[in-house]
Design a protein around this motif. Structure first.
Motif, PDB file in Angstrom:
ATOM      1  N   GLN A  64      32.238 125.089 -29.140  1.00  0.00           N
ATOM      2  CA  GLN A  64      31.392 124.237 -28.302  1.00  0.00           C
ATOM      3  C   GLN A  64      31.517 124.614 -26.823  1.00  0.00           C
ATOM      4  OE1 GLN A  64      32.832 120.379 -29.406  1.00  0.00           O
ATOM      5  NE2 GLN A  64      31.291 120.129 -31.020  1.00  0.00           N
ATOM      6  N   ARG A  65      32.735 124.969 -26.417  1.00  0.00           N
ATOM      7  CA  ARG A  65      32.951 125.370 -25.026  1.00  0.00           C
ATOM      8  C   ARG A  65      32.213 126.674 -24.722  1.00  0.00           C
ATOM      9  NH1 ARG A  65      38.607 124.966 -24.371  1.00  0.00           N
ATOM     10  NH2 ARG A  65      38.740 127.088 -25.109  1.00  0.00           N
ATOM     11  N   ARG A  66      32.219 127.599 -25.678  1.00  0.00           N
ATOM     12  CA  ARG A  66      31.492 128.857 -25.504  1.00  0.00           C
ATOM     13  C   ARG A  66      29.998 128.580 -25.329  1.00  0.00           C
ATOM     14  NH1 ARG A  66      33.353 131.397 -29.668  1.00  0.00           N
ATOM     15  NH2 ARG A  66      31.733 130.647 -31.047  1.00  0.00           N
ATOM     16  N   ASP A  67      29.453 127.684 -26.146  1.00  0.00           N
ATOM     17  CA  ASP A  67      28.040 127.326 -26.033  1.00  0.00           C
ATOM     18  C   ASP A  67      27.753 126.565 -24.735  1.00  0.00           C
ATOM     19  OD1 ASP A  67      27.567 128.515 -28.469  1.00  0.00           O
ATOM     20  OD2 ASP A  67      27.618 126.617 -29.588  1.00  0.00           O
ATOM     21  N   TYR A  68      28.715 125.792 -24.293  1.00  0.00           N
ATOM     22  CA  TYR A  68      28.573 125.021 -23.060  1.00  0.00           C
ATOM     23  C   TYR A  68      28.361 125.957 -21.869  1.00  0.00           C
ATOM     24  CZ  TYR A  68      30.101 121.785 -19.317  1.00  0.00           C
ATOM     25  OH  TYR A  68      30.197 121.020 -18.192  1.00  0.00           O
ATOM     26  N   PHE A  69      29.159 127.014 -21.784  1.00  0.00           N
ATOM     27  CA  PHE A  69      29.046 127.954 -20.673  1.00  0.00           C
ATOM     28  C   PHE A  69      27.972 129.016 -20.892  1.00  0.00           C
ATOM     29  CE2 PHE A  69      33.335 126.344 -19.814  1.00  0.00           C
ATOM     30  CZ  PHE A  69      33.208 126.057 -18.469  1.00  0.00           C
ATOM     31  N   ASN A  70      27.526 129.174 -22.123  1.00  0.00           N
ATOM     32  CA  ASN A  70      26.513 130.174 -22.453  1.00  0.00           C
ATOM     33  C   ASN A  70      25.375 129.537 -23.244  1.00  0.00           C
ATOM     34  OD1 ASN A  70      28.086 132.691 -21.584  1.00  0.00           O
ATOM     35  ND2 ASN A  70      29.514 131.676 -22.968  1.00  0.00           N
ATOM     36  N   PRO A  71      24.701 128.551 -22.666  1.00  0.00           N
ATOM     37  CA  PRO A  71      23.627 127.885 -23.413  1.00  0.00           C
ATOM     38  C   PRO A  71      22.427 128.808 -23.581  1.00  0.00           C
ATOM     39  CG  PRO A  71      23.605 127.156 -21.145  1.00  0.00           C
ATOM     40  CD  PRO A  71      24.824 128.038 -21.307  1.00  0.00           C
ATOM     41  N   TYR A  72      21.589 128.440 -24.510  1.00  0.00           N
ATOM     42  CA  TYR A  72      20.362 129.212 -24.719  1.00  0.00           C
ATOM     43  C   TYR A  72      19.458 129.046 -23.501  1.00  0.00           C
ATOM     44  CZ  TYR A  72      15.877 130.771 -26.431  1.00  0.00           C
ATOM     45  OH  TYR A  72      14.676 131.415 -26.562  1.00  0.00           O
ATOM     46  N   LEU A  73      19.089 130.163 -22.887  1.00  0.00           N
ATOM     47  CA  LEU A  73      18.256 130.148 -21.684  1.00  0.00           C
ATOM     48  C   LEU A  73      16.995 131.000 -21.850  1.00  0.00           C
ATOM     49  CD1 LEU A  73      21.146 130.655 -19.084  1.00  0.00           C
ATOM     50  CD2 LEU A  73      20.069 128.484 -19.746  1.00  0.00           C
ATOM     51  N   GLY A  74      16.692 131.344 -23.087  1.00  0.00           N
ATOM     52  CA  GLY A  74      15.583 132.243 -23.372  1.00  0.00           C
ATOM     53  C   GLY A  74      14.224 131.754 -22.915  1.00  0.00           C
ATOM     54  N   ASP A  75      14.065 130.461 -22.724  1.00  0.00           N
ATOM     55  CA  ASP A  75      12.770 129.922 -22.297  1.00  0.00           C
ATOM     56  C   ASP A  75      12.576 129.979 -20.786  1.00  0.00           C
ATOM     57  OD1 ASP A  75      12.246 129.354 -24.947  1.00  0.00           O
ATOM     58  OD2 ASP A  75      12.951 127.277 -24.788  1.00  0.00           O
ATOM     59  N   LEU A  76      13.610 130.369 -20.064  1.00  0.00           N
ATOM     60  CA  LEU A  76      13.535 130.401 -18.597  1.00  0.00           C
ATOM     61  C   LEU A  76      12.993 131.741 -18.109  1.00  0.00           C
ATOM     62  CD1 LEU A  76      16.975 128.802 -17.693  1.00  0.00           C
ATOM     63  CD2 LEU A  76      14.749 127.688 -17.829  1.00  0.00           C
ATOM     64  N   PRO A  77      12.433 131.750 -16.915  1.00  0.00           N
ATOM     65  CA  PRO A  77      12.023 133.032 -16.327  1.00  0.00           C
ATOM     66  C   PRO A  77      13.226 133.971 -16.199  1.00  0.00           C
ATOM     67  CG  PRO A  77      11.174 131.184 -15.041  1.00  0.00           C
ATOM     68  CD  PRO A  77      12.118 130.616 -16.057  1.00  0.00           C
ATOM     69  N   GLN A  78      12.979 135.245 -16.324  1.00  0.00           N
ATOM     70  CA  GLN A  78      14.052 136.257 -16.324  1.00  0.00           C
ATOM     71  C   GLN A  78      15.000 136.111 -15.142  1.00  0.00           C
ATOM     72  OE1 GLN A  78      14.249 139.421 -18.246  1.00  0.00           O
ATOM     73  NE2 GLN A  78      15.742 140.445 -16.982  1.00  0.00           N
ATOM     74  N   GLU A  81      15.767 133.539 -13.236  1.00  0.00           N
ATOM     75  CA  GLU A  81      16.613 132.345 -13.364  1.00  0.00           C
ATOM     76  C   GLU A  81      17.644 132.525 -14.460  1.00  0.00           C
ATOM     77  OE1 GLU A  81      16.488 130.056 -11.081  1.00  0.00           O
ATOM     78  OE2 GLU A  81      14.810 131.140 -10.204  1.00  0.00           O
ATOM     79  N   ARG A  82      17.225 133.095 -15.568  1.00  0.00           N
ATOM     80  CA  ARG A  82      18.134 133.314 -16.695  1.00  0.00           C
ATOM     81  C   ARG A  82      19.291 134.207 -16.283  1.00  0.00           C
ATOM     82  NH1 ARG A  82      14.726 135.244 -20.278  1.00  0.00           N
ATOM     83  NH2 ARG A  82      15.358 137.406 -20.133  1.00  0.00           N
ATOM     84  N   VAL A  83      18.996 135.302 -15.590  1.00  0.00           N
ATOM     85  CA  VAL A  83      20.039 136.245 -15.164  1.00  0.00           C
ATOM     86  C   VAL A  83      21.035 135.560 -14.225  1.00  0.00           C
ATOM     87  CG1 VAL A  83      20.450 138.348 -13.813  1.00  0.00           C
ATOM     88  CG2 VAL A  83      18.669 138.312 -15.559  1.00  0.00           C
ATOM     89  N   LEU A  84      20.525 134.792 -13.259  1.00  0.00           N
ATOM     90  CA  LEU A  84      21.408 134.090 -12.322  1.00  0.00           C
ATOM     91  C   LEU A  84      22.299 133.078 -13.032  1.00  0.00           C
ATOM     92  CD1 LEU A  84      19.035 133.439  -9.292  1.00  0.00           C
ATOM     93  CD2 LEU A  84      21.098 134.849  -9.301  1.00  0.00           C
ATOM     94  N   LEU A  85      21.712 132.303 -13.931  1.00  0.00           N
ATOM     95  CA  LEU A  85      22.497 131.295 -14.646  1.00  0.00           C
ATOM     96  C   LEU A  85      23.506 131.942 -15.592  1.00  0.00           C
ATOM     97  CD1 LEU A  85      19.773 128.605 -15.394  1.00  0.00           C
ATOM     98  CD2 LEU A  85      21.533 128.564 -13.618  1.00  0.00           C
ATOM     99  N   GLU A  86      23.130 132.999 -16.255  1.00  0.00           N
ATOM    100  CA  GLU A  86      24.074 133.679 -17.151  1.00  0.00           C
ATOM    101  C   GLU A  86      25.256 134.248 -16.374  1.00  0.00           C
ATOM    102  OE1 GLU A  86      21.503 136.481 -19.137  1.00  0.00           O
ATOM    103  OE2 GLU A  86      20.955 135.029 -20.698  1.00  0.00           O
ATOM    104  N   ARG A  87      24.983 134.904 -15.250  1.00  0.00           N
ATOM    105  CA  ARG A  87      26.060 135.493 -14.441  1.00  0.00           C
ATOM    106  C   ARG A  87      27.003 134.408 -13.914  1.00  0.00           C
ATOM    107  NH1 ARG A  87      24.052 137.372  -9.343  1.00  0.00           N
ATOM    108  NH2 ARG A  87      22.616 138.513 -10.642  1.00  0.00           N
TER     109      ARG A  87
END
Length: 156
Positions: free
Chosen positions: A32-46, A48-54
């Motif tokens: 759950q913690r792994r998913d918490y820090f790495n949520p699915y962001l595929g619906d976001l613009p590229q 934003e997704r890159v910034l949030l993932e980093r």
């Protein structure tokens, strides 16, 4: 050189604020913690997704694994996200939006952004030498004001 001794307290306060605000909200279960820090962001613009993932990786490295990575920059990103969120993201970002919003955090964001800009261009990577005493004094006042705000937040 007067700014150098303040770099460590800025980083120390940054990680303390991140820990105090986000650690109590982290799931204890590893998956759950792994998913918490790495949520699915595929619906976001590229972008934003890159910034949030980093920045999600930076948060996870600092808060879960205790690795010192971009502490001040990560706090600044969280404050910016809460103040100007261009998207609604799940997981840790939902909590970031909640715990880093409000007047106190907005004021910290304004000062911390100025401190970081000065730090990046005049202290850590000297793009222009600091030769104006008034500019140096103004920057020092901003840095000290920022540290005082960070101290108050940590003690709240």
């Amino acid at each position: 050189h007067a700014f150098q001794p303040l770099l460590r307290p800025l980083d120390d306060y940054a990680i303390r604020i991140l820990e105090q605000r986000l650690s109590p909200r982290m799931p204890t279960n590893v998956a759950q913690r792994r998913d918490y820090f790495n949520p699915y962001l595929g619906d976001l613009p590229q972008r934003e997704r890159v910034l949030l993932e980093r920045n999600g990786r930076y948060l996870e490295q600092n808060l879960v694994f205790g690795r010192s990575i971009q502490k001040l920059g990560t706090l600044l990103f969280c404050l910016d996200y809460a103040a100007n969120r261009p998207c609604e993201a799940p997981g840790v970002w939902r909590d970031v939006a909640e715990v880093f919003s409000g007047q106190q955090m907005t004021e910290l964001y304004q000062d911390l952004r100025a401190v970081n800009e000065f730090r990046n261009t005049r202290v850590a990577h000297v793009e222009r030498p600091l030769q104006n005493a008034d500019e140096a004094w103004g920057a020092m006042q901003c840095w000290l004001r920022c540290l005082c705000k960070m101290d108050r937040i940590v003690k709240d």
